[in-house]
Scaffold this active site. Structure first.
Site, PDB file in Angstrom:
ATOM      1  CE  LYS A 116      10.778   7.366   7.722  1.00  0.00           C
ATOM      2  NZ  LYS A 116      10.846   6.234   6.787  1.00  0.00           N
ATOM      3  CB  ILE A 167       3.058  11.276   0.201  1.00  0.00           C
ATOM      4  CG1 ILE A 167       4.536  11.720   0.262  1.00  0.00           C
ATOM      5  CG2 ILE A 167       2.721  10.606  -1.127  1.00  0.00           C
ATOM      6  CD1 ILE A 167       4.970  12.757  -0.727  1.00  0.00           C
ATOM      7  CE1 TYR A 189       8.017   8.141   9.884  1.00  0.00           C
ATOM      8  CE2 TYR A 189       8.315  10.509   9.687  1.00  0.00           C
ATOM      9  CZ  TYR A 189       8.012   9.293   9.120  1.00  0.00           C
ATOM     10  OH  TYR A 189       7.717   9.216   7.776  1.00  0.00           O
ATOM     11  N   GLY A 200       7.684   1.558   6.837  1.00  0.00           N
ATOM     12  CA  GLY A 200       7.893   2.489   7.946  1.00  0.00           C
ATOM     13  C   GLY A 200       6.626   2.686   8.752  1.00  0.00           C
ATOM     14  NE  ARG A 250      -0.809  -0.663   4.896  1.00  0.00           N
ATOM     15  CZ  ARG A 250      -0.679   0.251   5.857  1.00  0.00           C
ATOM     16  NH1 ARG A 250      -1.110   1.475   5.671  1.00  0.00           N
ATOM     17  NH2 ARG A 250      -0.140  -0.073   7.014  1.00  0.00           N
TER      18      ARG A 250
END
Ligand SMILES: NC(=O)c1ccc[n+]([C@@H]2O[C@H](COP(=O)([O-])OP(=O)(O)OC[C@H]3O[C@@H](n4cnc5c(N)ncnc54)[C@H](OP(=O)(O)O)[C@@H]3O)[C@@H](O)[C@H]2O)c1
Length: 236
Positions: A146, A175, A142, A79, A14
């Site tokens: 990253k 996004i 997070y 992630g 996905r």
């Protein structure tokens, strides 16, 4: 173009990973996706793997090699987020996000690099985030995971750059995926006001940059961080 190349995308069932896998299929690559649930897009081989578990990655990658051949391009995309402010963040909130986003990249790239070294050709593409360098309140786990990918890609470039292997980071901004759909409407509107492009991107806009990094045109690009963020992170 990646026609004929063997490509693996983690988390390809996905969101951004699925768009990346579909784009490689359209270019004529032989594409496998790893998924914990669901299936990759049409034309892909789906294998089960959890990126926090090295044994499951090994089994999945061996199956891909048997079915499609040696892995030439790996996209570490899987992630998760577990957002909360520092004082409320548990050890598990921190560890699980780092273990998936940064540790997951370590496990899949380590496994994929064996074949790349033998072939003296490879492309490693790590999906980071604008917040890795920009920072984000409520995302210490997070953002740490990253930004860690940047040091990872640059160190890998220094280790394997002379063997025809490149390692780059793609840093998406906001996004349109399940991850951003989970944000409150007012939060989404606030973010859009701060993005010079004034909108979120489609997953396909990230996918186009990833397939380009895997192409021969990008053979001399390594250790780079390519933002796909509508101008949000400029200079970060
Ligand atoms: N969406 C954005 O705005 C945005 C912005 C910047 C960066 N990113 C990054 O882009 C990547 C993809 O994000 P997305 O928005 O497409 O996310 P998403 O729709 O939430 O999908 C996440 C994918 O990661 C997989 N995954 C999570 N934990 C895993 C594990 N332990 N083992 C194997 N697979 C696992 C999920 O598999 P399951 O379906 O089985 O859970 C799913 O396929 C992530 O690294 C994310 O941090 C996203």
């Amino acid at each position: 173009m990646s026609s004929g190349r063997v490509v693996v995308v983690t988390g390809g069932n996905r969101g951004i990973g699925r768009a990346i896998a579909a784009r490689f299929v359209a270019e004529g690559a032989k594409v496998a996706v790893t998924a914990r649930s669901g299936e990759g897009p049409e034309g892909t081989l789906t294998v089960r793997a959890d990126v926090t578990d090295a044994a499951s990655i090994n089994i999945a990658f061996s199956e891909i090699e048997r079915e499609l051949g040696p892995i030439e391009v790996v996209v570490a995309n899987a992630g998760i987020t577990k957002d909360t402010l520092l004082l409320r963040m548990s050890e598990d909130d921190f560890d699980s996000v780092v273990a998936t986003n940064l540790g997951g990249a370590f496990r899949v790239v380590k496994r994929a690099s064996k074949g790349m070294l033998k072939a003296r050709w490879g492309r490693v593409i790590l999906i980071s985030s604008v917040v890795g360098l920009y920072g984000s309140a409520g995302q210490i786990n997070y953002a740490s995971s990253k930004s860690g990918l940047v040091g990872f890609a640059r160190s890998l470039t220094r280790e394997l750059g002379s063997r025809g292997i490149t390692a780059n980071v793609v840093a998406p901004g906001f996004i349109e995926t399940d991850m951003t759909a989970a944000l409150a409407e007012e939060t989404q509107a606030e973010y859009k006001r701060s993005i010079p492009a004034g909108r979120f991107a489609t997953a396909d806009e990230v996918a186009g940059v990833v397939t380009w990094l895997a192409s021969d045109d990008a053979a001399y690009i390594s250790g780079a961080v390519i933002p796909v963020d509508g101008g949000l992170g400029m200079g970060h």
